[in-house]
Structure formats: C-alpha cells, structure tokens
Motif scaffolding. Structure first.
Motif, PDB file in Angstrom:
ATOM      1  N   ALA A   1       0.938  -1.337   0.054  1.00 57.55           N
ATOM      2  CA  ALA A   1       0.034  -0.004  -0.101  1.00 57.55           C
ATOM      3  C   ALA A   1       0.838   1.297  -0.149  1.00 57.55           C
ATOM      4  O   ALA A   1       0.566   2.074  -0.678  1.00 57.55           O
ATOM      5  N   ILE A   2       1.939   1.251   0.811  1.00 56.17           N
ATOM      6  CA  ILE A   2       2.735   2.142   0.711  1.00 56.17           C
ATOM      7  C   ILE A   2       3.550   2.505  -0.512  1.00 56.17           C
ATOM      8  O   ILE A   2       3.403   3.665  -0.904  1.00 56.17           O
ATOM      9  N   MET A   3       4.173   1.491  -1.080  1.00 55.02           N
ATOM     10  CA  MET A   3       4.744   1.515  -2.589  1.00 55.02           C
ATOM     11  C   MET A   3       3.762   2.089  -3.497  1.00 55.02           C
ATOM     12  O   MET A   3       3.990   2.835  -4.457  1.00 55.02           O
ATOM     13  N   ALA A   4       2.620   1.673  -3.633  1.00 52.20           N
ATOM     14  CA  ALA A   4       1.410   2.033  -4.386  1.00 52.20           C
ATOM     15  C   ALA A   4       1.433   3.645  -4.398  1.00 52.20           C
ATOM     16  O   ALA A   4       1.504   4.423  -5.172  1.00 52.20           O
ATOM     17  N   ARG A   5       1.293   4.041  -3.036  1.00 51.60           N
ATOM     18  CA  ARG A   5       1.326   5.561  -2.496  1.00 51.60           C
ATOM     19  C   ARG A   5       2.347   6.411  -3.367  1.00 51.60           C
ATOM     20  O   ARG A   5       2.092   7.348  -3.514  1.00 51.60           O
ATOM     21  N   LEU A   6       3.537   5.462  -3.157  1.00 51.85           N
ATOM     22  CA  LEU A   6       4.815   6.042  -3.838  1.00 51.85           C
ATOM     23  C   LEU A   6       5.102   5.874  -5.335  1.00 51.85           C
ATOM     24  O   LEU A   6       6.040   6.229  -5.977  1.00 51.85           O
ATOM     25  N   GLY A   7       4.167   5.240  -5.924  1.00 46.69           N
ATOM     26  CA  GLY A   7       3.818   4.817  -7.349  1.00 46.69           C
ATOM     27  C   GLY A   7       5.002   3.941  -8.082  1.00 46.69           C
ATOM     28  O   GLY A   7       5.361   3.916  -8.953  1.00 46.69           O
TER      29      GLY A   7
ATOM     30  N   PRO B   1       5.691  -0.625  -7.883  1.00 42.88           N
ATOM     31  CA  PRO B   1       5.238  -1.785  -7.828  1.00 42.88           C
ATOM     32  C   PRO B   1       5.996  -2.530  -6.208  1.00 42.88           C
ATOM     33  O   PRO B   1       7.053  -2.028  -6.113  1.00 42.88           O
ATOM     34  N   TRP B   2       5.424  -3.472  -5.780  1.00 37.52           N
ATOM     35  CA  TRP B   2       5.793  -4.358  -4.788  1.00 37.52           C
ATOM     36  C   TRP B   2       5.519  -5.643  -4.871  1.00 37.52           C
ATOM     37  O   TRP B   2       4.472  -6.010  -5.190  1.00 37.52           O
ATOM     38  N   GLY B   3       6.586  -6.358  -4.929  1.00 35.12           N
ATOM     39  CA  GLY B   3       6.297  -7.853  -4.913  1.00 35.12           C
ATOM     40  C   GLY B   3       6.787  -8.943  -4.004  1.00 35.12           C
ATOM     41  O   GLY B   3       7.802  -8.241  -3.134  1.00 35.12           O
TER      42      GLY B   3
ATOM     43  N   MET C   1      12.645   0.953   0.894  1.00 33.96           N
ATOM     44  CA  MET C   1      11.227   1.419   0.306  1.00 33.96           C
ATOM     45  C   MET C   1      11.468   2.636  -0.170  1.00 33.96           C
ATOM     46  O   MET C   1      11.209   3.212  -1.439  1.00 33.96           O
ATOM     47  N   GLN C   2      12.439   3.591   0.458  1.00 41.13           N
ATOM     48  CA  GLN C   2      12.768   5.009  -0.175  1.00 41.13           C
ATOM     49  C   GLN C   2      13.527   4.796  -1.458  1.00 41.13           C
ATOM     50  O   GLN C   2      13.151   5.672  -2.367  1.00 41.13           O
ATOM     51  N   ALA C   3      14.407   4.103  -1.585  1.00 38.22           N
ATOM     52  CA  ALA C   3      15.094   3.774  -2.707  1.00 38.22           C
ATOM     53  C   ALA C   3      14.424   3.155  -3.961  1.00 38.22           C
ATOM     54  O   ALA C   3      14.781   3.489  -5.334  1.00 38.22           O
ATOM     55  N   LYS C   4      13.645   2.578  -3.684  1.00 38.77           N
ATOM     56  CA  LYS C   4      12.403   1.774  -4.665  1.00 38.77           C
ATOM     57  C   LYS C   4      11.543   2.818  -4.865  1.00 38.77           C
ATOM     58  O   LYS C   4      10.959   2.608  -6.269  1.00 38.77           O
ATOM     59  N   ALA C   5      11.191   3.968  -4.170  1.00 39.43           N
ATOM     60  CA  ALA C   5      10.118   4.727  -4.597  1.00 39.43           C
ATOM     61  C   ALA C   5      10.194   5.618  -5.752  1.00 39.43           C
ATOM     62  O   ALA C   5      11.162   6.293  -6.057  1.00 39.43           O
ATOM     63  N   ALA C   6       9.150   5.639  -6.506  1.00 36.72           N
ATOM     64  CA  ALA C   6       9.256   6.412  -7.892  1.00 36.72           C
ATOM     65  C   ALA C   6       8.849   7.739  -7.360  1.00 36.72           C
ATOM     66  O   ALA C   6       9.179   8.860  -7.926  1.00 36.72           O
ATOM     67  N   GLN C   7       8.259   8.379  -6.215  1.00 43.60           N
ATOM     68  CA  GLN C   7       8.042   9.468  -5.747  1.00 43.60           C
ATOM     69  C   GLN C   7       8.680   9.757  -4.425  1.00 43.60           C
ATOM     70  O   GLN C   7       8.555   8.890  -3.780  1.00 43.60           O
ATOM     71  N   PRO C   8       9.349  10.840  -4.311  1.00 40.66           N
ATOM     72  CA  PRO C   8      10.114  11.055  -3.087  1.00 40.66           C
ATOM     73  C   PRO C   8       9.429  11.042  -1.714  1.00 40.66           C
ATOM     74  O   PRO C   8       8.241  11.541  -1.917  1.00 40.66           O
TER      75      PRO C   8
END
Length: 173
Positions: free
Chosen positions: A67-73, A75-77, A96-103
């Motif tokens: 859910a957090i990664m979706a919020r940050l744009g 994917p999460w698997g 998670m921060q390093a993988k996030a599309a949105q800061p």
C-alpha cells in the motif's frame, strides 16, 4: 498432563518434555537431545520472539508495504518483501525509499508503515503459530520466568499481543 518438573523425565509430555527438571542432574536433555553442561544448568528462563515464533504477521506486512509503495508510485512484490523479512524499520524504510518513484522522507515512510501495520493487526489480528500458546502456557505453569523480545515497534507489538490475548510480565524500570 505431566509437567517438566516431574521426577521421571521419561514420563513428561508437551512442549517442555525435553527440558531438564530439578531431579535430572546436570546433564538433562535440551531440545533434540543436546546435553546441558554444569550444575544447575536446567532451563532458568524463556525468551519468546514475537514474529515467527508466537505469531505470523508477514501477510499483513506485505499488504502494508504494498500500500505504501503504491502510494509512492512503485510496484511491490514477493521478492521485495523477502528482502525485508527480519530487518529493522530503518533498513525497511531505506529500501522502500530507494525503490519509490515519488520522493518521501524515510521518517514519513516509517510512520506510514508502523501506523498501517498496527491498523491492519487491530482490524484483522495475526495468526498464532502452531504450538505457541501451548508452549507459553507450559512455561507459565512451570513457573519459569519469561519475557518477550522483539524488534517490533511498540504499537505493532501491543496490537499483535492484544489480537492473540497474550500478556507478558513487565519489567521494573
């Protein structure tokens, strides 16, 4: 049911069956037949880890992380979740921060993760691991000191223990 404190080790049953009793002498059985060494080396206290021993919260962690990664744009698997199992909150939020599309600041990701996980546990509960409650009951019945050791954040720990109806003695501060 016999207790670990019964005189006859062969007559014991249950989770503490392999724990040396007071009459077993210094070489009582531990676990799968590993001998204890030294006088008075019988079981003196039990430390319980929460996640993986008492409960299984991994499905809820996966949901909260996704859910957090979706919020940050992003994917999460399952491979992402596997990377974080057993890790600290700091390691998880950095990944998670390093993988996030949105800061987003790590502190914010951490707050979202702890709050999201605590909310999920309160709403759905966690699965008790097979034999965990029976082992805890045996330890209490044997009068052994016991404690919970966990790296879980306090809100998550409290929600998980509430969901399975377990309390641990509190230490004096």
């Amino acid at each position: 049911m016999t207790r670990a404190t019964d005189s006859d080790p062969a007559a014991r049953e249950g989770p503490l069956a392999s724990v040396p009793g007071p009459d077993d002498g210094p070489a009582g059985r531990l676990g799968d037949g590993v001998a204890a060494e030294g006088a008075g080396s019988g079981l003196q206290a039990v430390m319980f880890d929460m996640d993986g021993l008492l409960v299984d919260s991994e499905p809820l962690w996966f949901e909260a992380e996704a859910a957090i990664m979706a919020r940050l744009g992003s994917p999460w698997g399952p491979a992402d979740q596997q990377h974080l199992i057993g890790g600290s909150l700091a390691r998880s939020t950095a990944y998670m921060q390093a993988k996030a599309a949105q800061p987003a600041p790590r502190e914010v990701i951490g707050l979202w993760l702890v709050q999201g996980m605590a909310d999920l546990v309160r709403a759905r509960g966690v699965r008790v691991m097979p034999g965990a409650l029976e082992l805890l009951a045996e330890v209490k019945a044997a009068g052994l000191p016991h404690a919970l050791v966990t790296s879980a954040e306090p809100d998550i720990m409290a929600a998980a223990l509430d969901s399975i109806g377990v309390r641990f003695p509190r230490s004096e501060e």
